[in-house]
Design a protein around this motif. Sequence first.
Motif, mmCIF file in Angstrom:
data_model
loop_
_atom_site.group_PDB
_atom_site.id
_atom_site.type_symbol
_atom_site.label_atom_id
_atom_site.label_comp_id
_atom_site.label_asym_id
_atom_site.label_seq_id
_atom_site.Cartn_x
_atom_site.Cartn_y
_atom_site.Cartn_z
ATOM 1 N N THR A 45 0.846 -1.204 0.000
ATOM 2 C CA THR A 45 0.000 0.000 0.000
ATOM 3 C C THR A 45 0.876 1.247 0.000
ATOM 4 O O THR A 45 0.633 2.206 -0.749
ATOM 5 C CB THR A 45 -0.936 -0.003 1.233
ATOM 6 O OG1 THR A 45 -1.851 -1.085 1.087
ATOM 7 C CG2 THR A 45 -1.708 1.298 1.371
ATOM 8 N N SER A 84 9.640 -6.800 5.605
ATOM 9 C CA SER A 84 10.717 -7.787 5.816
ATOM 10 C C SER A 84 11.782 -7.700 4.738
ATOM 11 O O SER A 84 12.943 -8.006 4.983
ATOM 12 C CB SER A 84 10.124 -9.200 5.844
ATOM 13 O OG SER A 84 9.473 -9.483 4.628
ATOM 14 N N THR A 159 -3.847 -8.369 1.680
ATOM 15 C CA THR A 159 -2.791 -9.298 2.085
ATOM 16 C C THR A 159 -2.465 -9.174 3.571
ATOM 17 O O THR A 159 -2.474 -10.171 4.299
ATOM 18 C CB THR A 159 -1.519 -9.050 1.248
ATOM 19 O OG1 THR A 159 -1.880 -9.033 -0.132
ATOM 20 C CG2 THR A 159 -0.490 -10.136 1.489
HETATM 21 N N1 LIG Z 1 -9.858 0.251 -0.353
HETATM 22 C C1 LIG Z 1 -9.170 0.334 0.769
HETATM 23 O O1 LIG Z 1 -9.725 0.548 1.838
HETATM 24 C C2 LIG Z 1 -7.677 0.174 0.726
HETATM 25 C C3 LIG Z 1 -6.924 0.488 1.862
HETATM 26 C C4 LIG Z 1 -5.552 0.303 1.807
HETATM 27 C C5 LIG Z 1 -4.948 -0.185 0.644
HETATM 28 N N2 LIG Z 1 -5.711 -0.460 -0.444
HETATM 29 C C6 LIG Z 1 -5.112 -0.995 -1.681
HETATM 30 O O2 LIG Z 1 -4.573 -2.279 -1.432
HETATM 31 C C7 LIG Z 1 -3.552 -2.539 -2.397
HETATM 32 C C8 LIG Z 1 -2.362 -3.172 -1.717
HETATM 33 O O3 LIG Z 1 -2.777 -4.307 -1.010
HETATM 34 P P1 LIG Z 1 -1.959 -5.684 -0.990
HETATM 35 O O4 LIG Z 1 -2.847 -6.694 -0.412
HETATM 36 O O5 LIG Z 1 -1.371 -5.939 -2.334
HETATM 37 O O6 LIG Z 1 -0.716 -5.365 -0.039
HETATM 38 P P2 LIG Z 1 -0.649 -4.775 1.467
HETATM 39 O O7 LIG Z 1 -1.575 -5.527 2.351
HETATM 40 O O8 LIG Z 1 -0.705 -3.303 1.432
HETATM 41 O O9 LIG Z 1 0.848 -5.174 1.801
HETATM 42 C C9 LIG Z 1 1.177 -6.500 2.145
HETATM 43 C C10 LIG Z 1 1.763 -6.466 3.564
HETATM 44 O O10 LIG Z 1 1.519 -7.676 4.212
HETATM 45 C C11 LIG Z 1 2.720 -8.168 4.787
HETATM 46 N N3 LIG Z 1 2.573 -9.611 4.836
HETATM 47 C C12 LIG Z 1 2.138 -10.413 3.844
HETATM 48 N N4 LIG Z 1 2.039 -11.692 4.278
HETATM 49 C C13 LIG Z 1 2.418 -11.684 5.575
HETATM 50 C C14 LIG Z 1 2.498 -12.683 6.571
HETATM 51 N N5 LIG Z 1 2.166 -13.963 6.315
HETATM 52 N N6 LIG Z 1 2.926 -12.345 7.788
HETATM 53 C C15 LIG Z 1 3.252 -11.068 8.046
HETATM 54 N N7 LIG Z 1 3.169 -10.052 7.140
HETATM 55 C C16 LIG Z 1 2.753 -10.365 5.919
HETATM 56 C C17 LIG Z 1 3.798 -7.642 3.864
HETATM 57 O O11 LIG Z 1 5.019 -7.579 4.535
HETATM 58 P P3 LIG Z 1 6.407 -7.755 3.718
HETATM 59 O O12 LIG Z 1 6.664 -6.472 3.029
HETATM 60 O O13 LIG Z 1 7.347 -8.037 4.837
HETATM 61 O O14 LIG Z 1 6.215 -8.914 2.780
HETATM 62 C C18 LIG Z 1 3.264 -6.247 3.569
HETATM 63 O O15 LIG Z 1 3.600 -5.305 4.557
HETATM 64 C C19 LIG Z 1 -3.211 -1.206 -3.012
HETATM 65 O O16 LIG Z 1 -3.730 -1.172 -4.323
HETATM 66 C C20 LIG Z 1 -3.913 -0.195 -2.149
HETATM 67 O O17 LIG Z 1 -4.307 0.948 -2.848
HETATM 68 C C21 LIG Z 1 -7.060 -0.299 -0.418
#
Ligand SMILES: NC(=O)c1ccc[n+]([C@@H]2O[C@H](COP(=O)([O-])OP(=O)(O)OC[C@H]3O[C@@H](n4cnc5c(N)ncnc54)[C@H](OP(=O)(O)O)[C@@H]3O)[C@@H](O)[C@H]2O)c1
Length: 229
Positions: A45, A84, A159
């Motif tokens: 994010t 990480s 995620t």
């Molecule tokens: N509509 C809404 O309300 C909203 C709000 C926020 C974001 N978003 C959107 O969400 C999208 C990004 O979401 P995303 O799901 O791709 O990524 P994310 O949740 O933003 O990032 C993934 C995070 O999860 C951690 N992680 C993943 N697996 C893990 C585990 N098993 N244990 C501990 N930590 C773990 C990762 O750490 P590492 O870096 O250490 O791997 C990273 O910090 C973007 O497009 C953003 O705009 C939408």
Amino acid sequence: MIPRVILHNSASIDGRIDWLTPNVELHYELAAYWRADAQLVGSETILISTEEIPEEADPNVEDLAAQQPQSPGDTRPLLVIPDSRGRVRTWDMLCKMRHWRGAVALCTHSTSQDYLDYLGSLGVEYILVGADLVDLRAGLEALHTTYGIQTVLVDSGGTLNGALLRAGLVSEVSLLIYPCLVGGTTPQSFFRAPDLAKQAGVIELDLIAVEQVRTGIIWLRYAVKNKPE
Ligand SMILES: NC(=O)c1ccc[n+]([C@@H]2O[C@H](COP(=O)([O-])OP(=O)(O)OC[C@H]3O[C@@H](n4cnc5c(N)ncnc54)[C@H](OP(=O)(O)O)[C@@H]3O)[C@@H](O)[C@H]2O)c1
């Protein structure tokens, strides 16, 4: 002890967070409701959102080091990013945005020393929890112990939400539901996690509140009833 953890997302009726143009002002106005003292933001994010921020420095900002956890009267949340792999290299810019009173990275024992040195050079504090992936429970415990954090607002995609939910670390789920349907086969919901192997993994919720906050936009708040087994 771990702090109270609240997921707050804007989503379509089918739970997707892509192809949606949320009202960002409304999203954060309602997020302020919990007066969270930490904001946990997924690294993905942050990487996506900082692509949109202009790089030029604000001449009025303080040094980053001077903004580390500080005055008791400062009610802004602490910015916390699990990273990480040491991918976030925009900490100076993030802190200059002044949304947060300080910043902490959650890293692991496999995060490169080069990255930890980079954080140190900016005065960004870090906590090492976990071998490869961030141990979220240990990270939350450390936030409570080290910074006295009581309430964490999670601002992330599916995620990080998924990892927190599957680990049984979430107290409350808040959703702003927009009147639209996205559809699709890619897993872009606000809860991304491996498929369940048994019914016991279903997370039951208790409805706390339902409110229409803007025309057609419904704010739903649920307490997590059971922890997954
Ligand atoms: N509509 C809404 O309300 C909203 C709000 C926020 C974001 N978003 C959107 O969400 C999208 C990004 O979401 P995303 O799901 O791709 O990524 P994310 O949740 O933003 O990032 C993934 C995070 O999860 C951690 N992680 C993943 N697996 C893990 C585990 N098993 N244990 C501990 N930590 C773990 C990762 O750490 P590492 O870096 O250490 O791997 C990273 O910090 C973007 O497009 C953003 O705009 C939408």
